[in-house]
Design a protein around this motif. Sequence first.
Motif, short mmCIF file in Angstrom:
data_model
loop_
_atom_site.label_atom_id
_atom_site.label_comp_id
_atom_site.label_asym_id
_atom_site.label_seq_id
_atom_site.Cartn_x
_atom_site.Cartn_y
_atom_site.Cartn_z
N ILE A 29 47.28 -4.56 -24.16
CA ILE A 29 46.31 -5.61 -24.43
C ILE A 29 46.36 -5.98 -23.02
O ILE A 29 44.67 -6.30 -22.40
CB ILE A 29 47.11 -7.34 -24.91
CG1 ILE A 29 46.97 -6.82 -25.96
CG2 ILE A 29 45.98 -8.46 -24.59
CD1 ILE A 29 47.82 -7.57 -27.61
N ALA A 30 47.18 -6.14 -21.84
CA ALA A 30 46.78 -6.46 -19.94
C ALA A 30 45.88 -5.54 -20.22
O ALA A 30 45.20 -6.25 -19.00
CB ALA A 30 48.48 -6.11 -19.86
N ASP A 31 45.78 -3.94 -20.34
CA ASP A 31 45.27 -2.82 -19.81
C ASP A 31 43.58 -3.40 -20.25
O ASP A 31 42.70 -3.47 -19.21
CB ASP A 31 45.28 -1.75 -20.09
CG ASP A 31 47.36 -0.91 -19.94
OD1 ASP A 31 47.02 -1.49 -18.40
OD2 ASP A 31 47.00 -0.07 -19.59
N ALA A 32 43.76 -3.68 -21.60
CA ALA A 32 41.92 -3.93 -21.74
C ALA A 32 41.53 -5.48 -20.95
O ALA A 32 40.42 -5.30 -20.86
CB ALA A 32 42.33 -4.31 -23.41
N ILE A 33 41.88 -6.38 -21.19
CA ILE A 33 41.89 -7.50 -20.31
C ILE A 33 41.32 -6.91 -19.04
O ILE A 33 39.91 -7.50 -18.17
CB ILE A 33 43.37 -9.28 -20.44
CG1 ILE A 33 42.86 -8.98 -22.30
CG2 ILE A 33 42.06 -9.86 -18.73
CD1 ILE A 33 44.10 -10.11 -21.80
N THR A 34 42.44 -6.17 -18.52
CA THR A 34 42.21 -6.55 -16.53
C THR A 34 41.02 -5.49 -16.64
O THR A 34 39.94 -5.44 -15.72
CB THR A 34 43.17 -5.91 -16.88
OG1 THR A 34 44.83 -6.33 -16.33
CG2 THR A 34 43.43 -5.13 -14.61
N LEU A 76 44.21 -15.03 -14.31
CA LEU A 76 43.19 -13.61 -14.11
C LEU A 76 43.77 -12.84 -13.19
O LEU A 76 44.26 -11.59 -13.06
CB LEU A 76 41.59 -14.06 -13.68
CG LEU A 76 40.83 -13.70 -14.69
CD1 LEU A 76 39.26 -14.11 -14.51
CD2 LEU A 76 40.99 -12.12 -15.54
N SER A 77 44.54 -13.83 -12.23
CA SER A 77 45.77 -12.93 -10.97
C SER A 77 47.00 -12.23 -11.67
O SER A 77 47.28 -11.35 -10.79
CB SER A 77 45.62 -13.82 -10.10
OG SER A 77 46.13 -15.08 -10.38
N THR A 78 47.23 -12.80 -12.91
CA THR A 78 48.47 -12.51 -13.46
C THR A 78 48.03 -11.24 -13.91
O THR A 78 48.73 -10.74 -13.46
CB THR A 78 49.27 -14.10 -14.71
OG1 THR A 78 49.33 -14.53 -14.20
CG2 THR A 78 50.12 -12.94 -14.70
N PHE A 79 46.47 -11.00 -13.92
CA PHE A 79 46.41 -9.55 -15.06
C PHE A 79 45.83 -8.82 -13.81
O PHE A 79 46.81 -7.27 -14.00
CB PHE A 79 45.07 -9.63 -15.69
CG PHE A 79 46.01 -10.14 -16.96
CD1 PHE A 79 46.37 -9.52 -17.63
CD2 PHE A 79 44.93 -11.49 -17.79
CE1 PHE A 79 46.51 -9.87 -19.40
CE2 PHE A 79 44.82 -12.39 -18.69
CZ PHE A 79 46.05 -11.44 -19.71
#
Length: 134
Positions: A29-34, A76-79
């Motif tokens: 999920i994190a990779d997709a959002i990033t 977004l900075s977290t991602f």
Amino acid sequence: MSEQDSRVMHHPAVVAHRNSRAGDVQLRIADAITKFAGSMPFVYLHAVAFAVWMLSVESSPWPTLTLVVSLEAIFLSTFVMIGQNRQAAFQQIKADHDFVEQELELRTNTELTRAIHLMTTELHRRLIEDGAEQ
């Protein structure tokens, strides 16, 4: 995996890292959002959404818009940091793999050099013995 990815040979560390990340839903999920957040469609979507919001949704959009943009920036900075951590972990895995491969190659080259030295020494010994017998 796309058709192009299936035809390309990847470094074993890349394959192992990709497989380990594919097994974790949160990381996928994190990779997709990033991946989406780092694309031009993301920029276009935000430009349109903010324009619509400012022009038609609220008469005074600035306080709420500022809050929304600030919260989005935090996430977004977290991602981005998650992506950087992922890249650092991958680089470490690849560096470890490359180190092991280089050590194996060095060991093999050393063994070959020793074998060549032994053969050369034996050849010289035989040539000297043959020369002494004549």
